[in-house]
Design a protein around this motif. Structure first.
Motif, short mmCIF file in Angstrom:
data_model
loop_
_atom_site.label_atom_id
_atom_site.label_comp_id
_atom_site.label_asym_id
_atom_site.label_seq_id
_atom_site.Cartn_x
_atom_site.Cartn_y
_atom_site.Cartn_z
N SER A 198 0.82 -1.21 0.00
CA SER A 198 0.00 0.00 0.00
C SER A 198 0.86 1.27 0.00
O SER A 198 0.67 2.16 -0.83
CB SER A 198 -0.92 -0.01 1.22
N ASP A 228 2.82 1.68 -3.19
CA ASP A 228 1.97 1.63 -4.38
C ASP A 228 2.45 0.57 -5.37
O ASP A 228 2.66 0.83 -6.55
CB ASP A 228 1.93 3.01 -5.06
N LYS A 275 1.73 -2.23 -7.60
CA LYS A 275 0.48 -2.60 -8.26
C LYS A 275 0.45 -4.03 -8.79
O LYS A 275 -0.62 -4.56 -9.10
CB LYS A 275 0.18 -1.62 -9.41
#
Length: 407
Positions: free
Chosen positions: A276, A279, A281
């Motif tokens: 998180s 970031d 992905k």
């Protein structure tokens, strides 16, 4: 014959984790033998109570002819004094409950995930006048030293060495999971004829169950990533599993790859926070699943990951369940560890990364010839079917038992 197994952390078919003794026991039962497994009802992997929700102290369940005796133990979350209480209550409660269980075992196996379970196996075998096999799984206390958890001069280590020496002496046979571990046991003055090499393995029947319904989160994940190469890890999320290296590698890997990490453990929340906060992905962290779902999940993945935190203990070998799960489902495997002569290398069914794990993992993936993955997977499958097959290895164990009973 009748066999009793004392393994604190043994699990049944509806839980996540290693199913070594359940898979072994199924094939022993198939050959006409009776098997009882004495295990904690509190799951070590999920840190949750799974079987005893009232005031009852134990419960019997039968799965595929294998009788589980679930023992009430102290609940815990971390590696603190509560986990020690969990071990102590298993020893005390399983000892008392074993006196109430009907049966006369020909063999008692005490499995060392921690020493008290193995000691309990010896106590019960002596009381029942049965054969006693000591299963030396993690090479305690040597692994504690090699992993840096305790120093060799720690009083606890001296005590554990004394327990190990006692169990080596009293056991009719010593079971090891790593082929090179025979050398470790022999270095303690034990005759090689007393040692049985019985590695982890696979249940061939489980391989056909690849159409089970998956949790919605995984169904959605596979649908969203159907055009990507899925790199998977299944198992404990702990310090020794070195999963931070996977996250590091994911950030410099081609967008063609998606990383799926399934399981639970003390480091999971930290990994979720990293995904998180940074970031990331192309990494998805999923919840632990029942063992029965693993073949279905692996059939939808492309590459299996086995990251290990560097340790001298691996000189004795490795035998992780997840490695054989990957290989039996025809996945090529990437092993992150400076190790020689592993099952992966013997099968020539993947890649070994020995240093600079995250950078070299990303480089291996980015430069991978996708067309060779199928060939590597096939070689791994053939190797485990011949060498890590519980249907075959259970028969090997029976021969040792019959030999000892006829002495």
């Amino acid at each position: 014959m009748e066999i009793w197994i004392f393994n604190h952390y043994a699990i049944g078919p509806k839980s996540g984790g290693g199913t070594r003794h359940y898979d072994l026991a199924k094939y022993l039962v198939k050959q006409g033998h009776k098997v009882k497994i004495f295990a904690s009802s509190f799951n070590h992997q999920t840190r949750k109570e799974e079987h005893l929700y009232n005031e009852e102290q134990f419960k019997k369940e039968i799965h595929d002819g294998v009788e589980f005796i679930w023992i009430k133990t102290y609940e815990y979350e971390g590696n603190d004094y509560k986990r020690v209480l969990n071990m102590l209550t298993y020893f005390k409660n399983a000892h008392n409950i074993s006196k109430k269980i009907y049966g006369q075992p020909d063999l008692v196996i005490g499995s060392l995930v921690h020493p008290l379970a193995a000691v309990l196996g010896y106590i019960v075998a002596k009381r029942k006048n049965s054969l006693f096999y000591f299963e030396e799984r993690d090479l305690w206390p040597q692994s504690l030293i090699d992993l840096g958890k305790l120093t060799k001069n720690n009083p606890v280590i001296y005590a554990l060495y004394a327990v190990e020496k006692f169990l080596f002496k009293k056991a009719d046979r010593i079971i090891v999971l790593f082929e090179n571990a025979k050398g470790y046991v022999e270095s303690k003055g034990i005759n090689s004829d007393k040692i049985i090499y019985l590695p982890n393995g696979i249940d061939p029947k489980r391989l056909s169950d690849k159409n089970e319904e998956l949790p919605i989160e995984l169904t959605n994940y596979f649908e969203q990533n159907k055009n990507k190469t899925i790199v998977i890890y299944t198992g404990t999320h702990g310090l020794a599993n070195n999963l931070d290296e996977i996250l590091n590698a994911s950030k410099i890997t081609s967008d063609q790859f998606s990383f799926l990490l399934i399981g639970d453990g003390p480091n999971k929340s930290k990994l979720i926070d990293r995904v998180s906060d940074e970031d990331i992905k192309n990494v998805y962290l999923a919840d632990s699943v029942n063992k029965s779902l693993i073949p279905t999940i692996l059939s939808r993945a492309d590459i299996g990951l086995l990251p290990l935190k560097e340790s001298p203990v691996f000189k004795w070998g490795i035998s992780p369940n997840k490695l054989f799960d990957y290989m039996s489902n025809k996945l090529p495997v990437i092993l992150l560890c400076d190790i020689d002569d592993s099952p992966l290398q013997k099968a020539d069914s993947g890649y070994v990364i020995r240093e600079n794990y995250s950078e070299n993992l990303a480089k291996t993936l980015n430069n991978m010839n996708v067309n060779e993955l199928k060939s590597l997977g096939e070689k791994g499958y053939q190797f485990v079917m011949e060498n890590h097959n519980w249907e075959i290895n259970s028969s090997k164990l029976i021969k040792y038992i019959e030999e000892d009973l006829n002495k």
